[in-house]
Scaffold this active site. Structure first.
Site, PDB file in Angstrom:
ATOM      1  N   LYS A 195       0.834  -1.198   0.000  1.00  0.00           N
ATOM      2  CA  LYS A 195       0.000   0.000   0.000  1.00  0.00           C
ATOM      3  C   LYS A 195       0.877   1.260   0.000  1.00  0.00           C
ATOM      4  CE  LYS A 195      -3.483  -2.816   0.065  1.00  0.00           C
ATOM      5  NZ  LYS A 195      -4.159  -3.533   1.123  1.00  0.00           N
TER       6      LYS A 195
HETATM    7  C1  LIG Z   1      -5.063  -4.735   1.603  1.00  0.00           C
HETATM    8  C2  LIG Z   1      -6.555  -4.759   1.679  1.00  0.00           C
HETATM    9  C3  LIG Z   1      -7.254  -5.131   2.845  1.00  0.00           C
HETATM   10  C4  LIG Z   1      -6.620  -5.783   4.041  1.00  0.00           C
HETATM   11  O1  LIG Z   1      -5.571  -5.132   4.566  1.00  0.00           O
HETATM   12  P1  LIG Z   1      -4.478  -5.888   5.476  1.00  0.00           P
HETATM   13  O2  LIG Z   1      -3.703  -4.745   6.025  1.00  0.00           O
HETATM   14  O3  LIG Z   1      -3.678  -6.757   4.555  1.00  0.00           O
HETATM   15  O4  LIG Z   1      -5.197  -6.665   6.511  1.00  0.00           O
HETATM   16  C5  LIG Z   1      -8.634  -4.992   2.863  1.00  0.00           C
HETATM   17  N1  LIG Z   1      -9.315  -4.541   1.790  1.00  0.00           N
HETATM   18  C6  LIG Z   1      -8.682  -4.226   0.646  1.00  0.00           C
HETATM   19  C7  LIG Z   1      -9.491  -3.737  -0.514  1.00  0.00           C
HETATM   20  C8  LIG Z   1      -7.285  -4.346   0.541  1.00  0.00           C
HETATM   21  O5  LIG Z   1      -6.670  -4.055  -0.610  1.00  0.00           O
END
Ligand SMILES: *Cc1c(COP(=O)(O)O)cnc(C)c1O
Length: 395
Positions: A195
């Site tokens: 991210k």
């Molecule tokens: C990355 C992601 C998550 C989950 O995040 P984590 O930090 O990996 O638990 C949830 N929803 C979406 C759309 C994502 O891309």
């Protein structure tokens, strides 16, 4: 050079280019080291500092840091009082965690189709899915573009539903000039390494509502009303557990990383948008490949750069194009397999064919590499590889 690497030719580049990768600076390393040497490894001052900086960046009144984006969604689902028997509307084209948070609370996921141009939740299908048991809507800002928040919010208000925005992709994005983080009653972020901003694992819930912020704070700390540091300061051992909560805390050294990452975020955001402009310009000349539309009233954070293949113009399917691009050392990926297609959801009785736009998109989707540290050469390699592979499969 023109022979596909898949067929034994020379790949476009000799080194693998992943679809996403974190940027960690010397400041990040120094910041984490200093937190590691401080008296607080967790529940210390860096948590509040990071939360304040995150709230300021998004414009939200409150930001509560938790241990992952999934924990943020779980906390938001709890804050929305989703309970057994409640139905929650979730787009079919997302990461499984968006739907799973409803299941953690014992709720039923009602999958909704997406818009064909943006691949975000289609506001036009929501009302047909609302029943007496509907409790909430969770939108997802696919690839980094904010959902149709005005339309979705007015439906939520009209039917007295909670609105949660899964902004795992869209930190730094804007809608009508307003920053993501204040557009829903609760907004959730992920701080996973792919991210825009990372703490290793981590997540944040933002809200303007004091009660929801308090709820999420308790939820991440076993449902207890005070944390260890507050008790230390009050010289008291007494605490009360008033809800059933979890240990979803984020550590001080992770928040220290988050703080320096926040300072560099603007640079990453600018670079991602620049890469997207390059891709947009190049792919305007490549009719076999269609980027996702970004609407004029929003700025995407470009967590991903998904494209759809025009399979009618190609003699190959998506799997072959995927393998051919990977053979050229371009680390394409696919976001996402429709969530109801996963065996767990199938076992709950969902059946294919009810989300025609999301399901048709899935068969054609590829995510091209997109991260701030890509240089001009990397971007050009992706473009060249797309032209090379798609020309080879042109009908
Ligand atoms: C990355 C992601 C998550 C989950 O995040 P984590 O930090 O990996 O638990 C949830 N929803 C979406 C759309 C994502 O891309």
């Amino acid at each position: 050079m023109n022979q596909l690497a898949l067929a034994g030719g020379t790949p476009i580049r000799s080194q693998w280019l992943p679809y996403g990768r974190q940027s960690i600076s010397d400041d990040d390393v120094a910041s984490v080291c200093s937190a590691l040497r401080s008296p607080w490894l967790t529940t210390g001052p860096k948590v509040a500092e990071f939360e304040a900086a995150f709230a300021e960046r998004t414009g939200a009144r409150f930001a509560v840091a938790v241990s992952s984006g999934t924990a943020a969604l779980h906390a938001a689902a709890s804050g929305a009082r989703i309970r057994a028997g409640d139905e929650v509307i979730v787009p079919a084209l997302t990461f499984a965690a968006t739907a799973n948070c409803v299941r953690y609370q014992g709720g039923t996921v009602v999958f909704a189709d997406v818009r064909d141009d943006t691949l975000n939740l289609d506001p036009n299908v929501i009302e047909s899915l609302i029943t007496a048991r509907t409790r909430a809507i969770i939108t997802v800002d696919y690839a980094g573009q904010p959902s149709d928040m005005d339309e979705v919010r007015s439906i939520a208000v009209r039917h007295d539903l909670q609105l949660i925005e899964d902004a795992s992709h869209s930190l730094g994005a804007t809608y009508d000039g307003v920053c993501v983080g204040t557009l829903a009653s609760m907004t959730t972020f992920s701080l996973h390494p792919v991210k825009l901003l990372t703490t290793g694992e981590g997540g944040v819930v933002t809200t303007d509502d004091q009660d929801l912020a308090d709820h999420v704070r308790r939820f991440r700390n076993h449902g207890i009303t005070t944390d260890h540091r507050q008790r230390e300061e009050a010289e008291s051992w007494h605490y009360e557990m008033i809800d059933l909560g979890y240990n979803y805390r984020l550590t001080d050294f992770q928040c220290a990383l988050g703080l320096t990452q926040l300072f560099q975020m603007e640079h990453s955001l600018r670079r991602r948008r620049e890469i997207a402009r390059h891709y947009d310009g190049a792919f305007a000349e490549l009719p076999e490949l269609k980027p996702v539309t970004v609407l004029p009233d929003r700025e995407s954070a470009f967590h991903l750069y998904p494209v759809r293949l025009d399979l009618k113009r190609l003699s190959a399917d998506r799997k072959t194009v995927f393998r051919a691009l990977r053979a050229e050392n371009i680390g394409v990926n696919v976001h996402y397999i429709p969530v109801p297609w996963h065996p767990y959801y199938m076992s709950l009785g969902y059946q294919r064919g009810q989300w025609p736009v999301a399901e048709a998109a899935y068969e054609r989707l590829l995510s091209l590499p997109m991260f701030a540290q890509m240089d001009g050469r990397d971007v050009q390699d992706v473009i060249d590889a797309c032209f090379k592979v798609l020309s080879a499969f042109r009908r």
